[in-house]
Design an enzyme around this catalytic site. Structure first.
Site, short mmCIF file in Angstrom:
data_model
loop_
_atom_site.label_atom_id
_atom_site.label_comp_id
_atom_site.label_asym_id
_atom_site.label_seq_id
_atom_site.Cartn_x
_atom_site.Cartn_y
_atom_site.Cartn_z
N ASP A 119 0.80 -1.23 0.00
CA ASP A 119 0.00 0.00 0.00
C ASP A 119 0.82 1.28 0.00
OD1 ASP A 119 0.98 -0.33 2.55
OD2 ASP A 119 -0.93 -0.21 3.59
N HIS A 120 2.01 1.26 0.64
CA HIS A 120 2.74 2.51 0.80
C HIS A 120 3.51 2.93 -0.45
CE1 HIS A 120 1.78 2.12 5.01
NE2 HIS A 120 2.51 3.17 5.34
N ASP A 184 3.14 -0.81 11.83
CA ASP A 184 2.70 0.50 11.39
C ASP A 184 1.98 1.14 12.57
OD1 ASP A 184 2.11 2.01 8.53
OD2 ASP A 184 0.67 2.47 10.11
N ARG A 467 -2.30 12.48 9.99
CA ARG A 467 -0.98 12.98 10.33
C ARG A 467 -0.68 14.18 9.45
NH1 ARG A 467 2.62 7.98 11.51
NH2 ARG A 467 1.73 8.23 13.59
N SER A 671 5.56 7.59 13.90
CA SER A 671 5.30 6.27 13.33
C SER A 671 6.09 5.15 13.97
CB SER A 671 5.60 6.32 11.84
OG SER A 671 6.98 6.39 11.63
N ARG A 673 8.14 3.47 12.25
CA ARG A 673 9.25 3.33 11.28
C ARG A 673 10.56 2.93 11.97
NH1 ARG A 673 8.91 8.58 7.90
NH2 ARG A 673 6.81 7.71 7.81
C1 MIC Z 1 2.98 6.63 8.53
O1 MIC Z 1 1.76 6.82 8.51
O2 MIC Z 1 3.79 7.47 8.95
C2 MIC Z 1 3.50 5.29 8.06
C3 MIC Z 1 4.25 5.52 6.82
O3 MIC Z 1 2.40 4.45 7.77
C4 MIC Z 1 4.39 4.70 9.15
C5 MIC Z 1 5.06 3.44 8.80
C6 MIC Z 1 6.37 3.51 8.11
O4 MIC Z 1 7.03 4.52 8.08
O5 MIC Z 1 6.79 2.46 7.63
C7 MIC Z 1 3.64 4.44 10.46
O6 MIC Z 1 2.65 5.07 10.73
O7 MIC Z 1 4.12 3.63 11.26
FE1 SF4 Z 2 -0.91 4.73 4.94
FE2 SF4 Z 2 0.15 5.51 7.29
FE3 SF4 Z 2 -1.28 7.19 5.75
FE4 SF4 Z 2 -2.49 5.24 6.96
S1 SF4 Z 2 -1.42 6.93 7.95
S2 SF4 Z 2 -2.82 5.87 4.86
S3 SF4 Z 2 -0.99 3.61 6.86
S4 SF4 Z 2 0.67 6.25 5.27
#
Ligand code: MIC
Ligand code: SF4
Length: 785
Positions: A119-120, A184, A467, A671, A673
């Protein structure tokens, strides 16, 4: 050898109506209620007090309840729990590191059902079909790697286009009373189905995947008592936006938010998921709700009647709600009838302004009264209910002859939602007023938005995402992202002005007449049921591992790199860290987006050397206040003393000089991450001392063998600067297995002055072993020998 993988995704999207349903393996998606209830009885015999729902779910998943909870000591906020999660879900960006770590553990199957969701890595540029096709091609080797690893280890693989991890988990795997981990931070979204779903780094997921007990410091439980009812324009998004304003981005740290009261039962299951999703924005471990009839309805609507039936029985035995008289560490009262739509931002999700005051706020700040784009969808808000409410507004606007004034983008959360929206004319209604429907993926929420306008210009967007950190969506640090409900975002997109309040204001039509929106209405669930859409995106449930399958990593790949184990700094027998050079003092907000940026860097998620080039590139240096500037006080002559942050980190690595960072409040917010922990470790960071840490990031650091310490006196933060040397005093005591050990830092500053500062730590007995071994994975490996 590259198998012809993931080609189905580029297929036409026109067969939304007569499709088979999603295949299910009910035992693998039904929590083992009889065992959990039996465990709970053991727990009760030890704790002898009424329990909150979160405690019931958590403690019934303990490896050894009596041992963990015994001795009558205080549990919440103090005890370390060894837990047995039932399931793991990983998204494509984080799954790469998680799998690389899992592979180095040498097992041939996962200990619990596990899924991967692509998805990302999907771009948002020209619309769903073209974007998906292009993204599959440009990420082919990563998808091939993920798919081949899934095949080898028996993991369910959700192809690109299938949807966003959290929406898919809610539709397919989540179940009341379950405990699951996801790599995540928005994994708690599944809490909308009355479970505990916790966001973790890849190394934690590997614990569950290898059957190693997963450790969590028992969170405190905050009760949120909901009374009254939502009406008109107000949605569950507004509830969590309001709560974020109250709690701030740190208010949920080390806590589970458990909602209760009559107001819970009147919300749809997906509406509850929105609330749980954004618990991540206040730093909460997770959020949950008692089992409701709307959850039952949602399970039935998503083809999981047998799970609902099992949950009904478990609820009848008192498992799926709090006991009468259960005590919370804090109770927050919210009367839903008093709430109004709320808009949060910019740049932080906890800056909450009620809609009625937003116009005045924009004016006060001197911002242009202009909205430059509206974006709806994402894992937070892409339910059928959200989309039908938005379509209701679009229908009203169309009847008045209006189209949106600004680009209006929509990301459906899953293929099932997309296909159902299409079948029920929701999509065409949105398109009629100007919407562009993007692929079922994260897209603009994670910086995959190929935005062509407003480059480098200050501008304001409204999104229904969760976010809104700087540069997150379009890579432009001057784009102000305001978070709001999908309906508020949509209505405002017809006005194009930030001060427009759709509840009270009207728009002027070409005819000169005035038009005012009526409050939106939608449907929780489709009256004719969901349609799964293109089932070629979906995996077979619980596939058998194929040990002979090869995991595909192309030679000389720039996207994937096998992980080299980190060396323990204690290999020479010395139990204090070697003298560390301070790389920099980071000022203010430093989220995981600052430590390891996404957007163009997403492509290197599986290649530690390449992605490390982005280390802290948007962090502010407290010495001088510049972004991505660090000082190399030992630069040899002819080499500049000032460099980028990764530049100086690399120089220190090149000199075999281990280093430390001094950081501010809530370091690593945001996150799960784990790159934000792997990257500094890769360049030789052994210690980070903070005013405070965000939970997931602090654990990620421990997992990778970086020692996180907290200033005992927060004013000591400014006493340490770049180029100073730090030695640990008392770490040996900790490493010898004494979690109560006090660790001090002996600082020799650049002027030669020496002083000691006290610190605190949160290392458990097990985490001490990870530090000693150089990383958790080194420790797990040594245990498997
Ligand atoms: C986000 O919303 O910041 C992400 C990208 O989904 C991250 C995960 C990632 O950086 O792999 C998260 O929320 O954990
Ligand atoms: Fe994807 Fe993270 Fe955004 Fe949700 S918050 S849509 S998991 S990047």
């Amino acid at each position: 050898m590259v198998r012809p993988a993931i080609r189905g995704a580029a297929r036409g999207r026109s067969f939304a109506t007569h499709t088979p349903s999603i295949p299910r393996n009910y035992p693998s998606i039904t929590p083992p209620y009889p065992t959990l209830i039996q465990n709970l009885n053991h727990v009760r015999s030890v704790l002898k007090r009424p329990l909150t729902l979160a405690e019931k779910i958590l403690y019934s998943h303990l490896h050894d309840p009596v041992h963990s909870l015994g001795n009558g000591r205080r549990i919440r906020g103090e005890a370390y729990l060894q837990l047995k999660p039932e399931r793991v879900a990983m998204q494509d960006a984080s799954a790469q590191m998680a799998l690389l770590q899992f592979m180095s553990a040498g097992l041939d199957r996962c200990a619990v059902p596990t899924s991967i969701h692509c998805d990302h890595l999907i771009q948002a540029s020209d619309g769903a079909e073209a974007d998906l096709k292009r993204s599959i091609i440009s990420n082919q080797e990563v998808f091939d790697f993920l798919e081949s690893a899934a095949r080898k280890f028996g993991i369910e693989f959700w192809r690109p286009g299938s949807g966003i991890i959290h929406q898919i988990v809610l539709e397919n795997y989540a179940a009341p009373g379950m405990l699951m981990l996801g790599t995540d931070s928005h994994t708690p979204n599944a809490g909308g189905l009355g479970m505990l779903a916790i966001g973790v780094g890849g190394a934690d997921a590997v614990d569950a995947m290898t059957g190693t007990p997963w450790e969590l410091k028992a969170p405190q439980i905050v009760g949120v008592h909901l009374t009254g009812s939502l009406s008109g324009w107000t949605t569950t998004k507004d509830l969590i936006l309001h709560l974020a304003g109250k709690l701030t981005v740190r208010g949920g740290t080390g806590r589970i938010i458990e909602y209760f009261g009559p107001g819970v039962h009147s919300q749809s299951c997906t509406g509850l998921a929105t609330i749980a999703n954004m618990g991540a924005e206040v730093g909460a471990t997770t959020s949950t709700f008692p089992y409701t009839s709307n959850m039952r309805g949602y399970l039935h609507a998503t083809g999981r009647g047998p799970v609902a039936q099992a949950a009904d029985e478990a609820a009848g035995k008192g498992f799926l709600s709090a006991d009468d008289g259960a005590e919370y560490d804090e109770v927050i009262e919210i009367n839903l009838s008093d709430l109004e739509p709320t808009i949060n931002g910019p740049f932080t999700p906890d800056l909450a302004t009620p809609l009625s005051k937003f116009g005045a706020f924009v004016k006060e700040q001197g911002w242009k009264d202009e909205m430059s784009a509206g974006l709806i969808g994402s894992c937070t808000n892409s339910s059928y209910e959200d989309m039908t409410r938005v379509a209701d507004l679009a229908r009203q606007a169309k009847a008045a002859g209006l189209t949106t004034k600004v680009p209006f983008l929509c990301t459906p959360g899953s293929e099932q939602i997309r296909a159902t929206m299409e079948r029920d004319n929701v999509t065409s209604t949105l398109q009629d007023v100007g919407a562009v429907v993007l692929a079922n993926a994260c897209g603009p929420c994670i910086g995959q938005w190929k935005r062509e306008d407003k480059k480098g210009e200050e501008n304001a967007i409204l999104t229904s995402f969760n976010r809104n950190f700087k540069s997150r969506n379009d890579g432009n640090r001057y784009t102000m992202n305001f978070l709001a409900s999908p309906t508020v975002v949509t209505a405002m997109a017809f006005s194009g002005s930030l001060s427009f309040n759709p509840m009270t204001d009207s728009l002027t039509l070409d005819s000169g007449n005035r038009f005012k929106f009526s409050p939106p209405s939608g449907q929780d669930l489709p009256s004719t049921g969901f349609t799964p859409g293109d089932t070629s995106f979906y995996p077979l449930p619980t596939p058998e591992p194929q040990p002979d399958a090869e995991v595909i990593i192309q030679k000389d790949s720039q996207r994937l790199e096998l992980l080299e184990p980190f060396t323990s700094p204690f290999n020479d027998g010395n139990l204090e860290l070697p003298p560390l050079k301070v790389l920099m003092r980071v000022r203010g907000k430093c989220t995981t987006d600052h430590i390891s940026a996404a957007g163009p860097w997403l492509k290197y998620k599986g290649h530690l050397t390449n992605i490390s080039e982005n280390l802290l590139i948007t962090a502010v240096n407290d010495e001088g206040g510049d972004v991505n500037v660090a000082f190399d006080h030992d630069a040899p002559s002819g080499i500049t003393e000032t460099d980028t942050i990764p530049g100086v980190a690399k120089r220190l690595k090149g000199r075999n000089q281990p280093w430390a960072l001094v950081v501010d409040e809530n370091y690593g917010e945001g996150s799960a991450r784990e790159h934000a922990a792997l990257q500094p470790r890769f360049y030789g960071c052994n210690l980070i001392v903070a005013r405070s840490f965000a939970r997931i990031h602090e654990t990620n650091l421990k997992k990778q063998g970086v020692l996180p310490l907290w200033f005992a006196d927060k004013t000591d933060y400014s006493r340490i600067g770049s180029g100073d040397m730090i030695e640990t005093v008392g770490l040996a005591n900790l490493l010898q297995g004494h979690p109560d050990a006090i660790i001090k830092l002996r600082v020799t500053n650049r002027g030669g002055e020496i002083f000691e500062i006290p610190t605190n730590h949160t290392m458990s007995i097990d985490q001490i072993k990870w530090l000693h071994a150089g990383s958790a994975l080194n420790h797990i490996r040594s245990q498997m020998k």
